[in-house]
Design a protein around this motif. Structure first.
Motif, short mmCIF file in Angstrom:
data_model
loop_
_atom_site.label_atom_id
_atom_site.label_comp_id
_atom_site.label_asym_id
_atom_site.label_seq_id
_atom_site.Cartn_x
_atom_site.Cartn_y
_atom_site.Cartn_z
N LYS A 106 0.73 -1.17 0.08
CA LYS A 106 -0.01 -0.04 0.01
C LYS A 106 0.82 1.35 -0.09
O LYS A 106 0.50 2.22 -0.43
CB LYS A 106 -1.00 -0.10 1.33
CG LYS A 106 -1.75 -1.05 1.15
CD LYS A 106 -3.14 -0.99 2.16
CE LYS A 106 -3.99 -2.58 2.28
NZ LYS A 106 -4.68 -2.31 1.05
N ALA B 16 -7.22 9.19 -0.90
CA ALA B 16 -6.96 9.82 0.59
C ALA B 16 -5.74 10.04 1.09
O ALA B 16 -4.48 9.57 0.85
CB ALA B 16 -7.48 8.87 1.58
N VAL C 284 -8.52 5.84 9.05
CA VAL C 284 -8.30 4.43 8.56
C VAL C 284 -6.83 3.89 8.75
O VAL C 284 -6.03 4.74 8.69
CB VAL C 284 -8.63 4.31 7.01
CG1 VAL C 284 -8.65 2.93 6.37
CG2 VAL C 284 -9.79 5.06 6.62
N LYS D 161 -4.22 0.84 7.99
CA LYS D 161 -3.97 -0.41 7.25
C LYS D 161 -2.91 -0.91 7.31
O LYS D 161 -1.48 -0.29 7.35
CB LYS D 161 -4.16 0.09 5.56
CG LYS D 161 -5.42 0.71 5.23
CD LYS D 161 -5.57 0.87 3.73
CE LYS D 161 -7.08 1.61 3.47
NZ LYS D 161 -7.13 1.69 2.05
N VAL E 124 -7.55 -3.98 7.04
CA VAL E 124 -8.07 -2.45 7.17
C VAL E 124 -9.02 -2.10 8.20
O VAL E 124 -10.07 -3.12 8.42
CB VAL E 124 -8.66 -2.23 5.89
CG1 VAL E 124 -9.28 -0.69 5.90
CG2 VAL E 124 -7.45 -2.13 4.72
N GLU F 12 -4.78 6.76 6.83
CA GLU F 12 -5.24 7.48 5.90
C GLU F 12 -6.57 8.33 6.42
O GLU F 12 -7.25 7.54 7.05
CB GLU F 12 -5.26 7.05 4.49
CG GLU F 12 -6.32 5.87 4.26
CD GLU F 12 -6.35 5.23 3.03
OE1 GLU F 12 -5.12 5.15 2.29
OE2 GLU F 12 -7.10 5.09 2.45
N ASP F 13 -7.02 9.38 5.58
CA ASP F 13 -8.19 10.20 5.88
C ASP F 13 -9.33 9.02 5.26
O ASP F 13 -9.19 8.13 4.49
CB ASP F 13 -8.38 11.44 5.17
CG ASP F 13 -7.18 12.26 6.03
OD1 ASP F 13 -6.66 11.97 7.14
OD2 ASP F 13 -7.12 13.48 5.46
N VAL F 14 -10.39 9.33 5.91
CA VAL F 14 -11.74 8.51 5.45
C VAL F 14 -12.32 9.24 4.21
O VAL F 14 -12.38 10.49 4.18
CB VAL F 14 -12.60 8.55 6.88
CG1 VAL F 14 -13.96 7.98 5.98
CG2 VAL F 14 -12.09 7.66 7.71
N LEU F 15 -12.61 8.53 3.28
CA LEU F 15 -13.20 9.17 2.06
C LEU F 15 -14.70 8.75 2.16
O LEU F 15 -15.17 7.84 2.53
CB LEU F 15 -12.79 8.31 0.73
CG LEU F 15 -11.39 8.31 0.65
CD1 LEU F 15 -10.84 7.31 -0.67
CD2 LEU F 15 -10.80 9.83 0.02
N GLU G 230 -18.93 3.29 -2.89
CA GLU G 230 -17.72 2.27 -3.45
C GLU G 230 -18.04 1.75 -4.68
O GLU G 230 -19.22 1.30 -4.96
CB GLU G 230 -17.21 1.31 -2.37
CG GLU G 230 -16.42 1.87 -1.28
CD GLU G 230 -15.95 0.82 -0.46
OE1 GLU G 230 -15.26 -0.10 -0.87
OE2 GLU G 230 -16.29 0.86 0.61
N MET H 122 -13.64 5.25 -4.44
CA MET H 122 -14.82 5.78 -3.67
C MET H 122 -15.10 6.72 -4.55
O MET H 122 -14.58 7.73 -5.21
CB MET H 122 -14.43 6.32 -2.56
CG MET H 122 -15.44 6.82 -1.60
SD MET H 122 -16.30 5.49 -0.91
CE MET H 122 -15.49 5.04 0.60
N ILE I 21 -9.08 3.94 -3.77
CA ILE I 21 -9.13 3.36 -2.38
C ILE I 21 -7.58 2.49 -2.43
O ILE I 21 -6.95 2.27 -1.61
CB ILE I 21 -10.26 2.64 -1.67
CG1 ILE I 21 -11.37 3.57 -1.75
CG2 ILE I 21 -9.72 1.94 -0.60
CD1 ILE I 21 -12.78 2.83 -1.14
N GLU I 22 -7.81 1.61 -3.24
CA GLU I 22 -6.66 0.72 -3.46
C GLU I 22 -6.59 0.00 -4.99
O GLU I 22 -7.71 -0.18 -5.66
CB GLU I 22 -6.68 -0.50 -2.47
CG GLU I 22 -8.03 -1.20 -2.90
CD GLU I 22 -7.78 -2.81 -2.22
OE1 GLU I 22 -6.74 -3.16 -1.59
OE2 GLU I 22 -8.84 -3.61 -2.45
#
Ligand code: AMP
Length: 435
Positions: A103, A118, A141, A143, A153, A184-187, A191, A272, A281-282
């Motif tokens: 990540k 994010a 978040v 991870k 996560v 990381e910040d929340v988005l 989804e 997102m 997101i990933e």
């Protein structure tokens, strides 16, 4: 040509069904495969992560293309080993599979290429990570950096919860995946999953889907590998898909080529869809499970031809054609999944279920001619229809015909899509008929 498909899940069964239709195919082999895949492929008792055994199987069976289903062999370098042996493979090299395997690598690429994602920081000690969370506040978040099968996560509602998650990561809960942590910040948004085929230098949009990660109806219960999916994702229209290609897929591909690790294979962006556009997101570096079971029945082109074009670096510039129809997949899991799935129960009724829907096997085994459950996620039932509502009705009708006492499945797959699009099966008050 002879093809070897690596993997044994529902995704691989769906891929096997699509490859089997190709005019380019002579014989399909699968390693290790499953009883469903055995209907269209010759199964080989070979571990997909054992490079020498896979290469030997290719030589013994004159295999012209290896198609890698799951992520673990990719991250372990199976494609590098095959290429060194002169065998063509669909999938990224180990270095390119870092897009899924690390990540922090992906986040650095996003920062370098301006890919929307994010805001984040990476930490190698719990003390530093905890201090950052205390200063930043919640929700936030946490991870684990490496591969953790989607279980690494935590979207923490409070600082305490985030601190606990950090301690678990550094305490070894995720093995080597927990050597560092991304915070990381929340988005906010909805989804969606988006898939693009890449040949190292060019990418074409493939298809979109939405999945359901939680075990229970209403998005409750533990996270799982995925309990159902539908395709296409109504939230991603043509303009939305073009935005994802432009802002996310193409810069990532260019970035990978620039650092000398071009990406070949399927790039799966977990997105997102925020009010101001899609955010990453990933990345995953293989097809999704169960998204693939819902996407491939809609494909109106030669799947094997597409995989081969990617692997050989000659991706056609035009997007593959798909039916306008929708498809919806329900995952039938074993009671106790994901913690302790009950194995061994007899499964009947698949012929009847298969008349109006597509049945793919994920965790099944034949014991003296009897099909039994042999895993967490055991079967997938996919319905097709002109609308998601129609596809959903067919999938649930199929699932109801499966006779297996330990079966658990969600009854609200696709419900949000029906509510959001206000299709005829959604009530005015927003509630949806559950089957
Ligand atoms: P990942 O393994 O990174 O895909 O994360 C698993 C799930 O966690 C995602 O499918 C999201 O539901 C959630 N998630 C991950 N990152 C974020 C984020 N920054 N904001 C909100 N939800 C997230």
């Amino acid at each position: 040509m002879n093809v070897l498909l690596l993997g044994s899940g529902g995704r691989e069964h769906a891929m096997a069904l699509a490859i089997a239709k190709s005019p380019l195919l002579d014989t399909l082999f699968a390693a290790p495969g499953n009883p469903g895949i055995a209907a269209v492929a010759t199964l080989l008792a070979v571990d997909p992560e054992d490079h020498a055994a896979v290469i030997a199987a290719c030589r013994a069976n004159a295999v012209g293309l290896v198609v890698v289903g799951p992520e673990a062999p990719l991250v372990g370098g199976i494609v590098d080993a095959l290429e060194e042996a002169g065998i063509t493979a669909f999938g990224p090299t180990k270095a390119a599979a870092r897009l899924e395997g690390s990540k922090s690598f992906t986040k650095a690429l996003c920062a370098a290429r301006g890919i929307p994602t994010a805001d984040f920081r990476c930490f190698e000690t719990a003390v530093a990570a905890r201090a950052y969370v205390s200063a930043r506040g919640a929700p936030i978040v946490v991870k684990a950096d490496g591969l953790a099968s989607g279980k690494g996560v935590v979207v923490a509602a409070t600082v305490d919860e985030a601190h606990d998650a950090i301690d678990r990561v550094f305490g070894g809960a995720f093995g080597a995946a927990g050597a560092s942590v991304v915070i990381e910040d929340v988005l906010e948004g909805e989804e969606a999953s988006f898939f693009a085929l890449c040949d190292g230098h060019h990418a074409v949009a493939f298809a979109s889907a939405q999945d359901h990660k939680r075990l229970e109806d209403g998005d409750r219960g533990p996270n799982t590998g995925g309990m159902g999916a539908y395709s296409p994702a109504p939230i991603l229209d043509e303009a939305g898909e073009a935005a994802v290609m432009r802002a996310i897929i193409e810069p990532a591909l260019a970035g990978m080529a620039e650092v000398g690790t071009p990406f070949k294979g399927v790039l799966f962006a977990g997105l997102m869809i925020a009010p101001d556009g899609p955010k990453l997101i990933e990345f995953n570096t293989r097809f999704g499970d169960p998204e693939t079971q819902a996407m491939l029945p809609r494909l109106r082109e030669d799947f094997l031809g597409l995989l081969l074009a990617c692997a050989e670096g000659r991706m056609p510039p035009t997007r593959p054609r798909f039916a306008a129809d929708a498809a919806l997949t329900i995952v039938l899991a074993a009671r106790g999944y994901p913690a302790a799935p009950k194995k061994g129960g007899a499964i009947e009724g698949l012929d009847a279920a298969g008349r109006g829907a597509i049945v793919t096997h994920a965790g099944t085994r034949l014991v003296e001619g009897q099909l039994v459950a042999d895993g967490g996620r055991v079967l997938n039932i996919t319905g097709l229809g002109a609308t998601i509502a129609e596809a959903r009705a067919r999938a649930y009708a199929g699932a109801a015909l499966v006779r297996w006492t330990d079966s658990v499945y969600r009854h609200d797959i696709g419900a949000r899509a029906l509510v959001a699009r206000n299709t005829p099966s959604a009530h005015d008050d927003g509630a949806v008929d559950l089957v």
